[in-house]
Write an enzyme that holds these catalytic residues in place. Structure first.
Site, PDB file in Angstrom:
ATOM      1  CE  LYS A 256      -1.652   1.865   3.852  1.00  0.00           C
ATOM      2  NZ  LYS A 256      -1.931   3.259   4.210  1.00  0.00           N
ATOM      3  CG  ASN A 257       2.645   2.610   3.591  1.00  0.00           C
ATOM      4  OD1 ASN A 257       1.513   3.080   3.544  1.00  0.00           O
ATOM      5  ND2 ASN A 257       3.183   2.177   4.715  1.00  0.00           N
TER       6      ASN A 257
ATOM      7  CB  CYS B  69      -4.277   6.698  11.005  1.00  0.00           C
ATOM      8  SG  CYS B  69      -4.964   5.275  10.134  1.00  0.00           S
TER       9      CYS B  69
ATOM     10  NE  ARG C  63       0.716  10.352  10.351  1.00  0.00           N
ATOM     11  CZ  ARG C  63       0.173   9.349   9.676  1.00  0.00           C
ATOM     12  NH1 ARG C  63       0.928   8.378   9.213  1.00  0.00           N
ATOM     13  NH2 ARG C  63      -1.105   9.294   9.456  1.00  0.00           N
TER      14      ARG C  63
ATOM     15  CG  ASP D 193       7.321  21.445  10.239  1.00  0.00           C
ATOM     16  OD1 ASP D 193       6.135  21.453   9.880  1.00  0.00           O
ATOM     17  OD2 ASP D 193       7.698  21.876  11.342  1.00  0.00           O
TER      18      ASP D 193
ATOM     19  CG  ASP E 239       2.974   1.292   9.552  1.00  0.00           C
ATOM     20  OD1 ASP E 239       2.543   2.091  10.397  1.00  0.00           O
ATOM     21  OD2 ASP E 239       3.115   1.582   8.350  1.00  0.00           O
TER      22      ASP E 239
ATOM     23  CB  ILE F 172       7.877   6.065  14.423  1.00  0.00           C
ATOM     24  CG1 ILE F 172       9.040   5.073  14.336  1.00  0.00           C
ATOM     25  CG2 ILE F 172       7.639   6.722  13.066  1.00  0.00           C
ATOM     26  CD1 ILE F 172      10.378   5.683  13.964  1.00  0.00           C
TER      27      ILE F 172
ATOM     28  NE  ARG G  52      -6.816   5.137   5.355  1.00  0.00           N
ATOM     29  CZ  ARG G  52      -5.822   5.452   6.176  1.00  0.00           C
ATOM     30  NH1 ARG G  52      -5.935   5.283   7.466  1.00  0.00           N
ATOM     31  NH2 ARG G  52      -4.699   5.941   5.699  1.00  0.00           N
TER      32      ARG G  52
END
Length: 421
Positions: free
Chosen positions: A22-23, A118, A123, A126, A308, A330, A400
């Site tokens: 997916k990513n 999510c 996140r 910047d 994840d 993270i 998702r």
């Protein structure tokens, strides 16, 4: 709204095919904006996030066609007639911000809403803005939108990121392919999804070296052409389904699995007493008898333990022998699944970015609520190993990031079904 009903059962046995990442796919799709020629992606996952990205690209004027039951995406951006990525689409998914770099590079301007996704932390954008401004972009935030332009075109630069951000690396990498001169991204993210993007961009004519390391060098070219590219295996789906036999016992082969994508994760599985071996078709995971052993985990950028997979691993630690400590480095708000696991009888203490899990003999089925994508699947896995029935609500998060999860788990013997309320 759909719910997933899971009933605890015995060992699992069989094969689970692993989809494309997916990513990776969500990063590869905006790359079509860099060229007038077609880009075709094979091994695409069939997920709601992919549909959302398709909608976003279509809203900009790109043509996106889904073929072979969604496993192939044929895209063309020969006529981009809109440079505004609207909030109504972008708010659904954070990866929408990856249209910013490509549009700036090819069109010289872009207006992109600040993203959603999510609720697992701030996140911020910047580093994306920092990198693109280093390339010569002028970016202003107005009314929730980033207004970006490059009146003199983008120019190569040395960009040192303060954090190895995956999204920022991807946005800067795509923009740099059409910038004048040489760009060096220092402290770049090293994830397999970055390597997959660079491989695709090279197939389109980009000149990129160093992907997979902390320093990526890009020599800008005047234009990119079309290509066909297979999406890399989804290492998070792979890791998730590797945990199913670890929870329930038995033996499952993950088709298409690759050890190089999950080495740090596999090391923790071995430490917990789970067998993992390579096969001709992928990876085989087995747990024979007895409880798994408690293991400490700290999430880190690749090649470290993936954030994840933290929620899923925590769920397994709930019935491990001993006490485990999980440290999340993270995202600052990624233990929202812990209270739901406690509802199932888990013994978890959360203090800031650290969770201490005291293993119990067994979990009990209960009604629980999914709070984000990875939390939702962690509750399903927990339900597979719990006594009685677990009902996981708000599973729209699940769609998702996981393709046909009920079907894949049912095929190896899990008792799981989806119901509509």
């Amino acid at each position: 709204m759909d719910s997933i009903i899971v009933r605890g059962n015995g060992p699992l046995k069989g094969q689970i095919p692993i989809a494309g990442a997916k990513n990776a796919c969500l990063t590869l799709m905006p790359a079509t904006l860099l060229s007038e020629e077609p880009l075709t992606l094979t091994n695409a996952p069939r997920l709601s996030d992919i549909k959302t990205m398709s909608q976003l690209l279509s809203s900009l004027g790109a043509e996106v066609t889904s073929l072979q039951d969604g496993k192939v995406l044929a895209m063309s951006s020969h006529d981009i007639n809109n440079h505004v990525a609207d909030y109504d689409i972008v708010r659904k998914m954070r990866a929408s911000n990856l249209v910013l770099g490509p549009m700036l590079a090819r069109l010289g301007h872009a207006v992109v809403s600040l993203p959603g996704g999510c609720a697992i932390g701030a996140r911020p954008m910047d580093l994306h803005i920092f990198g693109l401004e280093k390339l010569g972009a002028e970016i202003e935030l107005k009314d929730g939108y980033l207004h970006a332009k490059a009146p003199n075109g983008l120019k190569g630069a040395v960009i040192e990121l303060s954090f190895a951000s995956v999204g920022a690396t991807e946005n800067i990498l795509m923009a740099a392919t059409l910038a004048k001169g040489t760009t060096v991204i220092k402290n770049a993210a090293r994830e397999p999804e970055i390597v997959d993007l660079a491989t695709c961009l090279r197939a389109m004519g980009a000149q990129i070296e160093g992907d997979g390391t902390s320093d990526i060098t890009v020599q800008g070219v005047d234009r990119l052409h079309g290509a066909t590219h297979p999406v890399v295996t989804d290492r998070i789906e792979l890791g998730t389904f590797m945990l199913a036999p670890a929870f329930c016992g038995g033996e499952v082969e993950l088709l298409g699995g690759r050890m190089d994508l999950v080495e740090s994760f596999v090391a923790k599985l071995h430490e917990a007493g789970i067998d993992v071996e390579e096969t001709d078709k992928g990876l085989k995971v087995a747990r024979k008898n007895g409880r798994v052993k408690a293991v400490d985990v700290t999430t880190e950028p690749f090649p470290g333990f993936p954030t994840d997979l933290q929620a899923q691993f925590m769920a397994m630690m709930c019935t491990a022998e001993g006490t485990s400590v999980l440290e999340e480095k993270i995202f600052e708000n990624r233990f929202m699944h812990a209270p739901e696991l406690v509802r199932m009888g888990a013994n978890i203490e959360v203090h800031g970015g650290t969770a201490t899990v005291h293993g119990v003999e067994t979990l009990k089925g209960a009604p629980v609520m999914a709070t984000d994508l990875r939390a939702s699947v962690s509750l399903i896995l927990a339900g597979l190993a719990a006594e009685g029935e677990t009902v996981v609500s708000r599973v729209y998060h699940l769609d998702r990031g996981y393709e046909r999860v009920e079907e894949k788990l049912s095929n190896v013997g899990a008792h799981i079904e989806r119901v509509s309320e």
